[in-house]
Design a protein around this motif. Structure first.
Motif, PDB file in Angstrom:
ATOM      1  N   ALA A 169       0.835  -1.210   0.000  1.00 20.48           N
ATOM      2  CA  ALA A 169       0.000   0.000   0.000  1.00 20.48           C
ATOM      3  C   ALA A 169       0.862   1.249   0.000  1.00 20.48           C
ATOM      4  CB  ALA A 169      -0.887  -0.004   1.237  1.00 20.48           C
ATOM      5  N   CYS A 170       0.290   2.329  -0.522  1.00 16.76           N
ATOM      6  CA  CYS A 170       0.925   3.649  -0.482  1.00 16.76           C
ATOM      7  C   CYS A 170      -0.098   4.651   0.036  1.00 16.76           C
ATOM      8  CB  CYS A 170       1.357   4.082  -1.887  1.00 16.76           C
ATOM      9  SG  CYS A 170       2.726   3.110  -2.525  1.00 16.76           S
ATOM     10  N   ALA A 171       0.392   5.793   0.533  1.00 17.37           N
ATOM     11  CA  ALA A 171      -0.524   6.846   1.002  1.00 17.37           C
ATOM     12  C   ALA A 171      -0.926   7.765  -0.137  1.00 17.37           C
ATOM     13  CB  ALA A 171       0.143   7.657   2.102  1.00 17.37           C
ATOM     14  N   ILE A 172      -0.178   7.675  -1.243  1.00 17.77           N
ATOM     15  CA  ILE A 172      -0.470   8.504  -2.413  1.00 17.77           C
ATOM     16  C   ILE A 172      -0.283   7.596  -3.619  1.00 17.77           C
ATOM     17  CG2 ILE A 172       1.949   9.278  -2.683  1.00 17.77           C
ATOM     18  CD1 ILE A 172       0.820  12.055  -3.407  1.00 17.77           C
ATOM     19  N   HIS A 173      -1.031   7.841  -4.669  1.00 18.83           N
ATOM     20  CA  HIS A 173      -0.799   7.076  -5.890  1.00 18.83           C
ATOM     21  C   HIS A 173      -0.209   8.014  -6.940  1.00 18.83           C
ATOM     22  CE1 HIS A 173      -3.799   3.676  -4.692  1.00 18.83           C
ATOM     23  NE2 HIS A 173      -2.694   3.687  -3.981  1.00 18.83           N
ATOM     24  N   CYS A 174       1.093   7.851  -7.163  1.00 21.46           N
ATOM     25  CA  CYS A 174       1.812   8.671  -8.130  1.00 21.46           C
ATOM     26  C   CYS A 174       1.536   8.068  -9.505  1.00 21.46           C
ATOM     27  CB  CYS A 174       3.306   8.641  -7.823  1.00 21.46           C
ATOM     28  SG  CYS A 174       3.683   8.874  -6.068  1.00 21.46           S
ATOM     29  N   ARG A 175       1.054   8.865 -10.405  1.00 19.62           N
ATOM     30  CA  ARG A 175       0.620   8.305 -11.693  1.00 19.62           C
ATOM     31  C   ARG A 175       1.789   7.719 -12.484  1.00 19.62           C
ATOM     32  NH1 ARG A 175      -4.114   7.398 -10.156  1.00 19.62           N
ATOM     33  NH2 ARG A 175      -4.452   6.547 -12.240  1.00 19.62           N
ATOM     34  N   TYR A 176       3.023   8.173 -12.211  1.00 17.60           N
ATOM     35  CA  TYR A 176       4.192   7.709 -12.954  1.00 17.60           C
ATOM     36  C   TYR A 176       4.831   6.488 -12.294  1.00 17.60           C
ATOM     37  CZ  TYR A 176       6.046  10.220  -9.053  1.00 17.60           C
ATOM     38  OH  TYR A 176       6.271  10.639  -7.760  1.00 17.60           O
ATOM     39  N   CYS A 177       4.162   5.912 -11.284  1.00 16.85           N
ATOM     40  CA  CYS A 177       4.790   4.889 -10.438  1.00 16.85           C
ATOM     41  C   CYS A 177       5.361   3.714 -11.243  1.00 16.85           C
ATOM     42  CB  CYS A 177       3.779   4.364  -9.433  1.00 16.85           C
ATOM     43  SG  CYS A 177       4.476   3.048  -8.410  1.00 16.85           S
ATOM     44  N   PHE A 178       6.608   3.352 -10.924  1.00 14.18           N
ATOM     45  CA  PHE A 178       7.260   2.233 -11.630  1.00 14.18           C
ATOM     46  C   PHE A 178       6.710   0.892 -11.180  1.00 14.18           C
ATOM     47  CE2 PHE A 178      10.709   0.648  -8.635  1.00 14.18           C
ATOM     48  CZ  PHE A 178      10.221   1.335  -7.532  1.00 14.18           C
ATOM     49  N   GLY A 216       8.262  -1.233  -1.078  1.00 14.22           N
ATOM     50  CA  GLY A 216       6.903  -1.721  -1.370  1.00 14.22           C
ATOM     51  C   GLY A 216       6.429  -1.068  -2.660  1.00 14.22           C
ATOM     52  N   GLY A 217       5.248  -0.464  -2.611  1.00  9.80           N
ATOM     53  CA  GLY A 217       4.475   0.109  -1.528  1.00  9.80           C
ATOM     54  C   GLY A 217       5.321   0.980  -0.592  1.00  9.80           C
ATOM     55  N   ASP A 218       4.712   1.366   0.496  1.00 13.36           N
ATOM     56  CA  ASP A 218       5.412   2.243   1.433  1.00 13.36           C
ATOM     57  C   ASP A 218       5.551   1.550   2.783  1.00 13.36           C
ATOM     58  OD1 ASP A 218       6.267   4.421   3.122  1.00 13.36           O
ATOM     59  OD2 ASP A 218       5.689   5.719   1.451  1.00 13.36           O
ATOM     60  N   SER A 253      10.629   5.731   1.629  1.00 13.04           N
ATOM     61  CA  SER A 253       9.262   6.140   1.949  1.00 13.04           C
ATOM     62  C   SER A 253       8.933   7.517   1.389  1.00 13.04           C
ATOM     63  CB  SER A 253       9.070   6.178   3.471  1.00 13.04           C
ATOM     64  OG  SER A 253       7.790   6.653   3.774  1.00 13.04           O
ATOM     65  N   ARG A 254       7.710   7.633   0.879  1.00 14.45           N
ATOM     66  CA  ARG A 254       7.223   8.945   0.445  1.00 14.45           C
ATOM     67  C   ARG A 254       6.407   9.603   1.566  1.00 14.45           C
ATOM     68  NH1 ARG A 254       6.649  12.631  -3.469  1.00 14.45           N
ATOM     69  NH2 ARG A 254       4.971  12.743  -5.006  1.00 14.45           N
ATOM     70  N   LEU A 255       6.211   8.896   2.685  1.00  9.82           N
ATOM     71  CA  LEU A 255       5.339   9.433   3.728  1.00  9.82           C
ATOM     72  C   LEU A 255       5.832  10.723   4.395  1.00  9.82           C
ATOM     73  CD1 LEU A 255       3.678   6.959   3.186  1.00  9.82           C
ATOM     74  CD2 LEU A 255       3.354   6.697   5.632  1.00  9.82           C
ATOM     75  N   ILE A 263      13.774   9.564   1.152  1.00 17.13           N
ATOM     76  CA  ILE A 263      12.449  10.123   0.894  1.00 17.13           C
ATOM     77  C   ILE A 263      12.286  10.362  -0.613  1.00 17.13           C
ATOM     78  CG2 ILE A 263      12.316  11.108   3.207  1.00 17.13           C
ATOM     79  CD1 ILE A 263      12.862  13.876   1.924  1.00 17.13           C
ATOM     80  N   HIS A 264      11.138  10.823  -1.027  1.00 16.91           N
ATOM     81  CA  HIS A 264      10.854  10.969  -2.452  1.00 16.91           C
ATOM     82  C   HIS A 264      10.047  12.247  -2.654  1.00 16.91           C
ATOM     83  CE1 HIS A 264       8.381   9.086  -6.053  1.00 16.91           C
ATOM     84  NE2 HIS A 264       8.821  10.290  -6.331  1.00 16.91           N
ATOM     85  N   ALA A 265      10.740  13.270  -3.169  1.00 16.32           N
ATOM     86  CA  ALA A 265      10.072  14.523  -3.545  1.00 16.32           C
ATOM     87  C   ALA A 265      10.564  14.902  -4.934  1.00 16.32           C
ATOM     88  CB  ALA A 265      10.395  15.628  -2.550  1.00 16.32           C
TER      89      ALA A 265
HETATM   90  S1  SF4 Z   1       6.052   6.079  -6.620  1.00 14.09           S
HETATM   91 FE1  SF4 Z   1       6.319   5.215  -4.558  1.00 14.09          FE
HETATM   92  S2  SF4 Z   1       4.809   6.318  -3.286  1.00 14.09           S
HETATM   93 FE2  SF4 Z   1       4.256   6.683  -5.409  1.00 14.09          FE
HETATM   94  S3  SF4 Z   1       2.731   5.085  -5.855  1.00 14.09           S
HETATM   95 FE3  SF4 Z   1       4.728   4.269  -6.470  1.00 14.09          FE
HETATM   96  S4  SF4 Z   1       5.529   3.104  -4.744  1.00 14.09           S
HETATM   97 FE4  SF4 Z   1       3.837   4.437  -4.007  1.00 14.09          FE
END
Ligand code: SF4
Length: 335
Positions: free
Chosen positions: A114-123, A159-161, A190-192, A222-224
């Motif tokens: 699971a993630c707290a945000i869904h990044c549309r570009y997620c790999f 993960g996920g996060d 983590s992106r949290l 982190i991921h910004a």
């Molecule tokens: S990029 Fe990271 S935080 Fe964003 S949806 Fe994908 S795994 Fe989750």
């Protein structure tokens, strides 16, 4: 059950995340015409946006760089040659369910789907998280494999996060990792801290400090992607991590229309280093199905890094890299 008031707070913030495109569009006051494509696209990859992240977007601006990372659009449904569901070859290096063993000396554990945000570009937007271990018994082969391989000095929680696990579950996992004599470092991706800053509470930081004191150093990655992400409560959370003495790196993805300008990347690096966070990687987009519209040509990426080198101290310039399935390391795109 949540174990503390702090845990109740972040879990409440998570439960309040926006999952309905109607709500996203109406809260931001952006054009209604964006709704239909969003509704047609969320079936393949749902929408998820925490309120903290939403609060850093500009109302009325459909081009907001944070909004564009999370708003489902019709172009995600295009089929583009060269893009596939497992672009970085995760499934080829999954020797035991729960472990990806891609690079020498490191093992990555898929501890949360699971993630707290869904990044549309997620790999990993197509990753089969449902196949990963869940119960304690299903995790036993993971511990056995890690104990049996003395070359592994670093374990990465991903993960996920991983920070979506409860404190108790994280503590249990970390405990198992510290029991492996050859593992010296624990890295948490983590992106949290950026998207759900309530998660960075005193109890969590104390747990990481205790681990580091007992000999397994905890690193946070982190991921910004954009300087506007490092603001308000996210900035406070990151500051707390640094004040707690946790070495922290940032990774970004180079994204068309979001951070593909030298000014934006310079501002991002400046914000990070002013907080004490090292810009680590600028990733070339992984060529995953549904994300082609985010791709920036590599030559443009190289140009951007060349300019960053003239405007920033060396430590503030991230490594521009691409991940290629089967390669023993990330490939630098500019020497
Ligand atoms: S990029 Fe990271 S935080 Fe964003 S949806 Fe994908 S795994 Fe989750």
């Amino acid at each position: 059950m949540p174990s503390s008031l702090e845990e109740i707070t972040w879990q409440k913030s998570l439960s309040q995340a926006i999952r309905d495109p109607r709500e996203l569009i109406s809260r931001l006051g952006i054009p209604e015409k964006l709704l239909e494509p969003a509704l047609n696209t969320v079936q393949s990859f749902p929408l998820m946006v925490p309120l903290s992240f939403l609060n850093r977007m500009e109302r009325g601006n459909p081009e907001d760089p944070l909004l564009k990372q999370v708003l489902p659009i019709a172009r995600e449904n295009e089929t583009v040659q060269g893009f596939s569901t497992d672009a970085v070859g995760d499934l080829n290096v999954r020797q035991t369910p729960g472990i990806l063993h891609k690079y020498h000396g490191r093992a990555l554990l898929m501890v949360s789907g699971a993630c707290a945000i869904h990044c549309r570009y997620c790999f990993r937007r197509h990753y089969p998280y449902g196949d990963e271990p869940r119960t304690l018994a299903e995790w036993e082969p993971v511990w056995k494999a890690l104990h049996a391989d003395p070359s592994i000095q670093e374990v990465i929680l991903s993960g996920g996060d991983p920070l979506l696990l409860t404190d108790l579950r994280l503590q249990e996992l970390c405990q198992r990792i510290t029991e492996i004599p050859h593992v010296k470092r624990l890295r948490i991706h983590s992106r949290l801290p950026v998207v759900l800053p309530d998660r960075i509470h005193a109890g969590l930081l104390e747990m990481f400090q205790r681990l580091s004191e007992t000999g397994t150093v905890v690193w946070m990655v982190i991921h910004a992607n954009h300087p506007n992400e490092i603001a308000g409560d996210a900035e406070i959370a990151i500051r707390k991590m640094i004040q707690a003495g946790i070495p922290t790196l940032n990774q970004s993805v180079l994204l068309k229309g979001i951070n593909d300008s030298a000014d934006t990347l310079v501002r991002l690096s400046e914000k990070l280093v002013d907080l004490g966070v090292m810009p680590y990687y600028l990733h070339q987009l992984d060529r995953v199905t549904g994300v082609a519209h985010f791709e920036v040509p590599e030559e443009q990426g190289r140009e951007l890094i060349r300019e960053l080198r003239t405007r920033l101290p060396g430590y503030a310039v991230p490594q521009y890299v691409r991940e290629i399935a089967g390669e023993p390391c990330k490939i630098p795109l500019l020497g």
